[in-house]
Design a protein around this motif. Structure first.
Motif, PDB file in Angstrom:
ATOM      1  N   GLY A   3      20.566  36.587  -9.609  1.00 36.20           N
ATOM      2  CA  GLY A   3      21.174  37.546 -10.528  1.00 36.20           C
ATOM      3  C   GLY A   3      20.139  38.362 -11.279  1.00 36.20           C
ATOM      4  O   GLY A   3      20.233  39.594 -11.355  1.00 36.20           O
ATOM      5  N   GLU A  24      18.959  42.465 -10.937  1.00 32.56           N
ATOM      6  CA  GLU A  24      18.947  43.283 -12.156  1.00 32.56           C
ATOM      7  C   GLU A  24      17.561  43.850 -12.466  1.00 32.56           C
ATOM      8  O   GLU A  24      17.437  44.997 -12.887  1.00 32.56           O
ATOM      9  N   ASN A  54      29.605  26.586 -12.853  1.00 31.24           N
ATOM     10  CA  ASN A  54      30.299  27.395 -13.866  1.00 31.24           C
ATOM     11  C   ASN A  54      29.449  27.663 -15.103  1.00 31.24           C
ATOM     12  O   ASN A  54      29.581  28.713 -15.732  1.00 31.24           O
ATOM     13  N   VAL A 109      27.223  30.617 -14.359  1.00 32.09           N
ATOM     14  CA  VAL A 109      28.003  31.859 -14.461  1.00 32.09           C
ATOM     15  C   VAL A 109      28.162  32.249 -15.930  1.00 32.09           C
ATOM     16  O   VAL A 109      27.952  33.406 -16.306  1.00 32.09           O
ATOM     17  N   LYS A 110      28.495  31.271 -16.760  1.00 35.64           N
ATOM     18  CA  LYS A 110      28.749  31.535 -18.185  1.00 35.64           C
ATOM     19  C   LYS A 110      27.498  32.042 -18.905  1.00 35.64           C
ATOM     20  O   LYS A 110      27.561  33.035 -19.635  1.00 35.64           O
ATOM     21  N   ALA A 121      26.547  35.552 -17.850  1.00 32.38           N
ATOM     22  CA  ALA A 121      27.456  36.538 -18.445  1.00 32.38           C
ATOM     23  C   ALA A 121      27.051  36.843 -19.884  1.00 32.38           C
ATOM     24  O   ALA A 121      27.206  37.980 -20.354  1.00 32.38           O
ATOM     25  N   GLU A 122      26.505  35.856 -20.581  1.00 32.73           N
ATOM     26  CA  GLU A 122      26.058  36.064 -21.958  1.00 32.73           C
ATOM     27  C   GLU A 122      24.960  37.122 -22.055  1.00 32.73           C
ATOM     28  O   GLU A 122      24.805  37.747 -23.098  1.00 32.73           O
ATOM     29  N   GLY A 169      24.826  39.666 -19.839  1.00 33.34           N
ATOM     30  CA  GLY A 169      25.341  40.855 -19.169  1.00 33.34           C
ATOM     31  C   GLY A 169      25.171  40.891 -17.658  1.00 33.34           C
ATOM     32  O   GLY A 169      25.257  41.963 -17.058  1.00 33.34           O
ATOM     33  N   ILE A 170      24.943  39.736 -17.031  1.00 31.15           N
ATOM     34  CA  ILE A 170      24.790  39.695 -15.577  1.00 31.15           C
ATOM     35  C   ILE A 170      25.903  38.838 -14.995  1.00 31.15           C
ATOM     36  O   ILE A 170      26.043  37.656 -15.329  1.00 31.15           O
ATOM     37  N   ASP A 171      26.695  39.449 -14.112  1.00 30.17           N
ATOM     38  CA  ASP A 171      27.826  38.767 -13.492  1.00 30.17           C
ATOM     39  C   ASP A 171      27.403  38.184 -12.150  1.00 30.17           C
ATOM     40  O   ASP A 171      27.129  38.915 -11.205  1.00 30.17           O
ATOM     41  N   SER A 216      29.425  35.750 -10.794  1.00 34.50           N
ATOM     42  CA  SER A 216      30.640  35.035 -10.389  1.00 34.50           C
ATOM     43  C   SER A 216      31.024  35.288  -8.930  1.00 34.50           C
ATOM     44  O   SER A 216      31.733  34.487  -8.334  1.00 34.50           O
TER      45      SER A 216
END
Length: 135
Positions: free
Chosen positions: A20, A24, A44, A47-48, A51-52, A54-56, A58
């Motif tokens: 990820g 980026e 998971n 992933v979480k 996301a914190e 700003g990178i997805d 999932s």
């Protein structure tokens, strides 16, 4: 286009976070992938915490090492000793780096304690990718 491969044991968290960040931070000149010597599914917590920042990730999934991709890489980064020790032999043209990061999925405790460890590893991975030097 240059290729980079991030490898760990189960391709569930460390290498997934590195993929990820690689997508980026390395730009369009790099094809970025990750894999494992086994597949454990996408974690998971990884992933979480991504996301914190700003990178997805999932949509990523746990994959086994693709020997053809491995042999065509410019750079292979192992993120644990298991991947380093079990990684197939690569041609001399493939540069290898080893980042011995602890497995955040091995942490026991509460959800908040697990998230602290995942964030710590996430941030270390980002810092390591930002310090990569390419010739």
């Amino acid at each position: 286009m240059k290729r980079i491969y991030f490898l760990c044991t189960g391709n569930s968290c460390r290498s997934q976070m590195a993929e990820g960040f690689g997508r980026e931070l390395l730009g369009n000149d790099w094809e970025v992938a990750s894999a494992g010597v086994e597949t454990h599914g996408l974690n998971n917590y990884a992933v979480k915490v991504m996301a914190e920042v700003g990178i997805d990730i999932s949509g990523q999934y746990s994959k086994l090492i693709d020997v053809d991709y491995l042999n065509s890489c410019d750079l292979v980064v192992t993120l644990c000793g298991d991947a380093r020790d079990k990684c197939p032999v690569t041609p001399a043209t493939v540069k290898k780096l080893h980042w011995p990061l602890p497995d955040p999925a091995a942490v026991t405790g509460s959800e908040s304690e697990k998230l602290v460890e995942f964030r710590k590893i996430r941030d270390q991975i980002k810092d390591l990718i930002l310090t990569l030097k390419f010739e």
